[in-house]
Each structure stands twice: as C-alpha cells, then as structure tokens.
Design a protein around this motif. Structure first.
Motif, mmCIF file in Angstrom:
data_model
loop_
_atom_site.group_PDB
_atom_site.id
_atom_site.type_symbol
_atom_site.label_atom_id
_atom_site.label_comp_id
_atom_site.label_asym_id
_atom_site.label_seq_id
_atom_site.Cartn_x
_atom_site.Cartn_y
_atom_site.Cartn_z
ATOM 1 N N UNK A 120 0.818 -1.212 0.000
ATOM 2 C CA UNK A 120 0.000 0.000 0.000
ATOM 3 C C UNK A 120 0.853 1.263 0.000
ATOM 4 N N UNK A 121 2.021 1.220 0.615
ATOM 5 C CA UNK A 121 2.900 2.384 0.589
ATOM 6 C C UNK A 121 3.388 2.654 -0.832
ATOM 7 N N UNK A 122 3.631 1.577 -1.590
ATOM 8 C CA UNK A 122 4.033 1.747 -2.990
ATOM 9 C C UNK A 122 2.868 2.307 -3.816
ATOM 10 N N UNK A 123 1.677 1.799 -3.559
ATOM 11 C CA UNK A 123 0.513 2.262 -4.312
ATOM 12 C C UNK A 123 0.252 3.737 -4.058
ATOM 13 N N UNK A 124 0.231 4.135 -2.788
ATOM 14 C CA UNK A 124 -0.101 5.519 -2.455
ATOM 15 C C UNK A 124 1.029 6.483 -2.808
ATOM 16 N N UNK A 125 2.239 5.963 -3.013
ATOM 17 C CA UNK A 125 3.331 6.816 -3.476
ATOM 18 C C UNK A 125 3.184 7.137 -4.958
#
Length: 328
Positions: A120-125
C-alpha cells in the motif's frame, strides 16, 4: 500484543523478538506469577514474552506498573487466546499496549520479496512501476490451489501435504468446539457451524443478514452474537461500504468474508476441481484470496489505509475493494 487467528504463528514470531520467554500455560512457570508477579517480572531480562498471559491475568497489573515506571517501551510482548479479550480481569491498555494483528502468510512472504516496501505504501506513493505482477505464470487453477492451501504456516510451508484436508477439518472443529466455548460457553456448536457455513457460502458477498440466519436456523439476536464471536476468533470479517453524499443509491451493507479462504474446503466440502466448475464460488474464493493477501499489508503499511467496498443498491456496478488513506 500479538493477536490473530489460531495457528497463524504468533508465538513463533514473538519468540524471535524476546530474550526471556515465559509460558504461562505451564504450571511451574505460572505459579510464581500468581504468588508475586511484580518481583518475578523484575528479575527477567527484557524483552519478555508472556505467552498465554490470560492463564494468569494478574500479570497484566505487573506489566502496567512496569510500564508506568517509565523504563522504556518495547519490553513486553503479549500473546494469548481469544478468551483473553473477554476476561473481566483485563485492564485498559490505552497508551500502554500496541495491538498488532498477525494473519496467515501471504504470497509475498512465500514466493515473493518480503523485504520490499509494503504494497500500500508503494501504491499511495504513485509509483505504479513498483507494483508489478509476478514473473512466473500463474493460471486460474494455480490461484485456486493457493487459496485452498491457505496461509497457516503449518500447512503453507510444507508444500503438498496429504493430510492437509484433515488438518483443516480439525482446525474447524477446534475453532468451533474449543475456542468458541472458551469465549462463550452458552453457544450451540451445531448452530454456530451452520452459521459459519452460511457465511462461507456467501464469502466476498453483500448478503442480507436475514438470509444468513434463516439458512442457519437461528434468530437474529443469536446471529448477531455469532457475528461478534466469529470476528473475535478471527474467522470472519465484515468490510464496510464506502459511501459519500455526492453519490446516491450506494449500499450501506458490509461485505462479509471468511478470513482464511482455505476453510471453504471443510466448511463447504469443495476442492480445486469443484470450485473451478462453479462460477459463483470461483469468484468468491478469488476475491477472498486477494483480501487474505492485503490484510498483512495493512498491518505493515506506514500509511495505515482502511479497506472498503462500493456497490450500488441494485448491484449494477461495484468495486470489490477500495483502500482509503487517512487523508482521504
């Protein structure tokens, strides 16, 4: 405090982060804590793992006093059963204990790069290039095989095990007969099993509550009690509906999930071949499998998003899952 489904590896994980390990389900180790928990705890080198702490609930008072003395964080790891959540002797942990849910192993841990940044951190980045599909070819049958294999370490790490079907059947029996009894002695295990089977048949779906308790032959109030119990056991989950005043005719009903899709096997008596032949069940198990991959990612994400679903009341359009960050 590590919480999560039975057999998800909580104690095994906690042991890797402790210098002192106390098994309070062993009488020889529990007795000194009943006599003078403060003194015994003070002699131990932190971090201290207090496993099955609900067997000696007064140990929590000692933990509270040690924390309040201000000697630093990260000195205790607590693991226990579902019964721990219901004990009258428990204490308000606000500001003192961080709860962390440990789910079964996800595919990223089993065959992928577990050290990569959380999904999710990759997605929201916004870096979609970092969110890639697996290099290996995985067909539909492979996905169903993996879903029915499950994420519990005992079976997931052993490849194809002839005894897997019996293992999951025993797991369901243990869950409904022993664990549920510890939490609610008044419950009827036969009716509880029927209710769990009804949820399993409708996993990943928005279903009227009445349809579930009618199928199980229980009353609405009993079904509400069973819902709370099964969620407390980490057997089922309700994902709320996302809604906004700017869009009309959105359902407010939650989407129900069986937390571990592999339990569909013993609950519904299905295998890979029968799932693939049933279009409705196939969609449900794939959806449940995807959510099983995302629950662990939610726990480790710095963004701490929440999962929702979106569906029009007439069912014409829907979005299976929506992840929303705290900033909206």
């Amino acid at each position: 405090m590590l919480v999560g489904p039975r057999a998800s590896g909580k104690t095994t994980t906690a042991r890797q982060h402790a210098r002192t390990i106390v098994r309070l389900d062993r009488e020889l180790e529990a007795e000194p804590f009943r006599a003078d928990p403060d003194t015994v705890l003070a002699t131990m080198q932190p971090p201290v793992l207090l496993d099955e702490w609900q067997m000696v609930p007064e140990v929590l008072g000692s933990v509270k006093r040690a924390i309040d003395d201000g000697e630093g964080a990260g000195r205790f790891v607590l693991t226990g059963s579902v019964r721990a959540e219901l004990l009258e002797a428990t204490w308000a942990a606000t500001g003192r204990v961080v709860r962390l849910a440990q789910w079964g192993l996800c595919e990223r841990e089993l065959v992928g790069n577990a050290s990569a940044p959380p999904f999710f951190d990759r997605v929201f980045a916004g870096n979609i290039a970092q969110v890639s599909a697996p290099k290996e070819h995985v067909d539909l049958r492979s996905y169903v095989d993996r879903a029915l294999r499950g994420g519990f370490p005992e079976v997931a790490l052993r490849g194809t095990t002839p005894g897997r079907v019996r293992w999951f059947a025993s797991y369901v029996d243990q869950l409904l007969m022993r664990d549920a009894a510890l939490a609610d002695e008044a419950r009827d295990p036969v009716k509880l099993r029927r209710y769990l089977c009804a949820i399993a048949a409708n996993t990943a779906g928005v279903v009227e509550h009445k349809a579930l308790f009618d199928a199980a032959g229980v009353t609405r109030s009993t079904a509400a009690t069973y819902d709370s119990l099964l969620e407390l056991l980490f057997a089922t989950e309700r994902i709320p509906a996302w809604h906004t005043n700017r869009l009309n005719r959105l359902t407010r009903s939650p989407k129900r999930y069986l937390v571990e899709p592999a339990l569909l096997g013993p609950l519904l008596g299905v295998d890979t071949k029968s799932v693939i032949r049933n279009g409705d069940l196939l969609g449900r198990i794939i959806d449940s499998f995807v959510v099983a991959q995302l629950r662990p990612e939610l726990e480790v994400s710095e963004r701490q998003p929440r999962l929702f679903h979106l569906r029009q009341e007439n069912g014409a359009r829907e979005i299976d899952l929506i992840a929303e960050a705290p900033d909206g």
